[in-house]
Design an enzyme around this catalytic site. Sequence first.
Site, PDB file in Angstrom:
ATOM      1  N   ASP A   1       0.861  -1.170   0.000  1.00  0.00           N
ATOM      2  CA  ASP A   1       0.000   0.000   0.000  1.00  0.00           C
ATOM      3  C   ASP A   1       0.907   1.232   0.000  1.00  0.00           C
ATOM      4  O   ASP A   1       2.060   1.167   0.413  1.00  0.00           O
ATOM      5  CB  ASP A   1      -0.893  -0.033   1.241  1.00  0.00           C
ATOM      6  CG  ASP A   1      -2.073   0.910   1.113  1.00  0.00           C
ATOM      7  OD1 ASP A   1      -2.136   1.657   0.115  1.00  0.00           O
ATOM      8  OD2 ASP A   1      -2.932   0.896   2.001  1.00  0.00           O
TER       9      ASP A   1
ATOM     10  N   ASP B   1      -8.074  -7.220   0.379  1.00  0.00           N
ATOM     11  CA  ASP B   1      -7.199  -7.310   1.555  1.00  0.00           C
ATOM     12  C   ASP B   1      -7.935  -6.732   2.749  1.00  0.00           C
ATOM     13  O   ASP B   1      -8.823  -5.888   2.593  1.00  0.00           O
ATOM     14  CB  ASP B   1      -5.902  -6.527   1.343  1.00  0.00           C
ATOM     15  CG  ASP B   1      -6.097  -5.036   1.639  1.00  0.00           C
ATOM     16  OD1 ASP B   1      -5.762  -4.600   2.753  1.00  0.00           O
ATOM     17  OD2 ASP B   1      -6.630  -4.314   0.759  1.00  0.00           O
TER      18      ASP B   1
ATOM     19  N   CYS C   1     -12.840 -28.631   8.513  1.00  0.00           N
ATOM     20  CA  CYS C   1     -11.884 -27.560   8.211  1.00  0.00           C
ATOM     21  C   CYS C   1     -10.477 -28.139   8.158  1.00  0.00           C
ATOM     22  O   CYS C   1     -10.098 -28.968   8.981  1.00  0.00           O
ATOM     23  CB  CYS C   1     -11.973 -26.461   9.275  1.00  0.00           C
ATOM     24  SG  CYS C   1     -10.722 -25.162   9.100  1.00  0.00           S
TER      25      CYS C   1
ATOM     26  N   CYS D   1      -7.633 -26.345   8.463  1.00  0.00           N
ATOM     27  CA  CYS D   1      -6.611 -25.501   9.095  1.00  0.00           C
ATOM     28  C   CYS D   1      -5.845 -26.298  10.150  1.00  0.00           C
ATOM     29  O   CYS D   1      -6.300 -27.355  10.595  1.00  0.00           O
ATOM     30  CB  CYS D   1      -7.256 -24.258   9.713  1.00  0.00           C
ATOM     31  SG  CYS D   1      -7.972 -24.508  11.352  1.00  0.00           S
TER      32      CYS D   1
ATOM     33  N   CYS E   1      -7.947 -27.038  13.502  1.00  0.00           N
ATOM     34  CA  CYS E   1      -9.000 -28.057  13.388  1.00  0.00           C
ATOM     35  C   CYS E   1      -8.410 -29.416  13.008  1.00  0.00           C
ATOM     36  O   CYS E   1      -8.827 -30.455  13.542  1.00  0.00           O
ATOM     37  CB  CYS E   1     -10.036 -27.621  12.359  1.00  0.00           C
ATOM     38  SG  CYS E   1     -10.972 -26.145  12.845  1.00  0.00           S
TER      39      CYS E   1
ATOM     40  N   HIS F   1      -6.715 -20.293  11.727  1.00  0.00           N
ATOM     41  CA  HIS F   1      -8.036 -20.759  11.298  1.00  0.00           C
ATOM     42  C   HIS F   1      -8.725 -19.726  10.411  1.00  0.00           C
ATOM     43  O   HIS F   1      -9.253 -20.059   9.341  1.00  0.00           O
ATOM     44  CB  HIS F   1      -8.908 -21.062  12.516  1.00  0.00           C
ATOM     45  CG  HIS F   1     -10.333 -21.362  12.147  1.00  0.00           C
ATOM     46  ND1 HIS F   1     -10.747 -22.602  11.721  1.00  0.00           N
ATOM     47  CD2 HIS F   1     -11.433 -20.547  12.101  1.00  0.00           C
ATOM     48  CE1 HIS F   1     -12.044 -22.556  11.441  1.00  0.00           C
ATOM     49  NE2 HIS F   1     -12.479 -21.329  11.663  1.00  0.00           N
TER      50      HIS F   1
END
Length: 374
Positions: free
Chosen positions: A94, A268, A306, A308, A311, A338
């Site tokens: 940015d 974003d 999930c 991730c 999990c 997660h």
Amino acid sequence: MAAITYELIRADETTGARAGVLHTPHGSFPTPIFMPVGTQASVKGVSPDELRGLGAGIILSNTYHLFLRPGMELVREAGGLHRFMHWDGAILTDSGGFQVFSLGDLRKISEEGVAFRSHIDGSKKFLSPEVSMQVQKCLGSDIVMAFDECIPYPADYDYAKASTARTQRWLVRCKEEMANAAGQGLFGIVQGGMYRDLRAQHAAEATALDLPGYAIGGLSVGEPHALMEEILSYTAELLPADKPRYLMGVGTPDYLLTGVRHGIDMFDCVFPTRVARNGMAMTWTGRLVMKNAEHTHAHTVLEEGCGCYACRSGYTRAYIRHLVRAQEIFGLRLLSLHNLYFLQSFMRRMREAILEGTFPSFYRSVMERYHKNG
């Protein structure tokens, strides 16, 4: 050959949604995509290896913060931002404009640029289109964002008109400063507040510069969702179809769905990691506030199925609730991993729906669930 190019794979027949591929000097990745935010050369609590494991192809860092600390010369000395932070994927930086303008009374805007005081030590600093580009060249990011003024909401017409005109003059200066930059692509930012004529005028002026990509700025700044969607839909249609479109600062499922529906490719937001640090998990069935008593004896993972780390490894809601209440860093890391995984998965599923021709039904089903459960 341009450093940044966009390849359209399929457009939805009934909405503006589209699936594509964005090519950068540090790899290609599928769109639409969500970019994790590493403001100070680090996505909070998450390592570069973990980001790769989540499927992130590009991350965002911030010119303003890195300009103040550790400074552009130190990053250049390290070999650029990729080497400095040990990240071999793509990076978007940015311009620092949003952060500067959010300083309020600590900054003063002129045609030349913005004088402000550092939020770190109060020292006097100055950012202009040229300085912002020079910093981003030192950082070595793949995608360089133009220096602009983010118009607040609400803003009267005369203010928005003058600000947008100055942002366009600054964009021309940004392009001139980046003329000889190799391996980097400059994205323009279309402003105009909540006024259609200003959006149309600026979109025409900005796209006439033939930059490799364009962002829509000044949305999701406090305006109602319906107004945001109206201006987004109108502005997105004014941007080139053969170049990537980026909606800045958006990271909740409803806004991501809205953006994709209107042809946005890139997003974003600090949202997934910020709410993780406040003890909240994002799931397909709504948000989980881990401090709530209902999770005290919940010996199940955050979300069944999930993939991730949290999990997949079997960490339970009860355990994560305990970590959050005890302010243990590991709990906030588990939630960050997660939430970032959820958003990467969410974007992949949206892309699959576009490719399969089922995006409208996907949009309706997720929106209904989101508004029902939050």
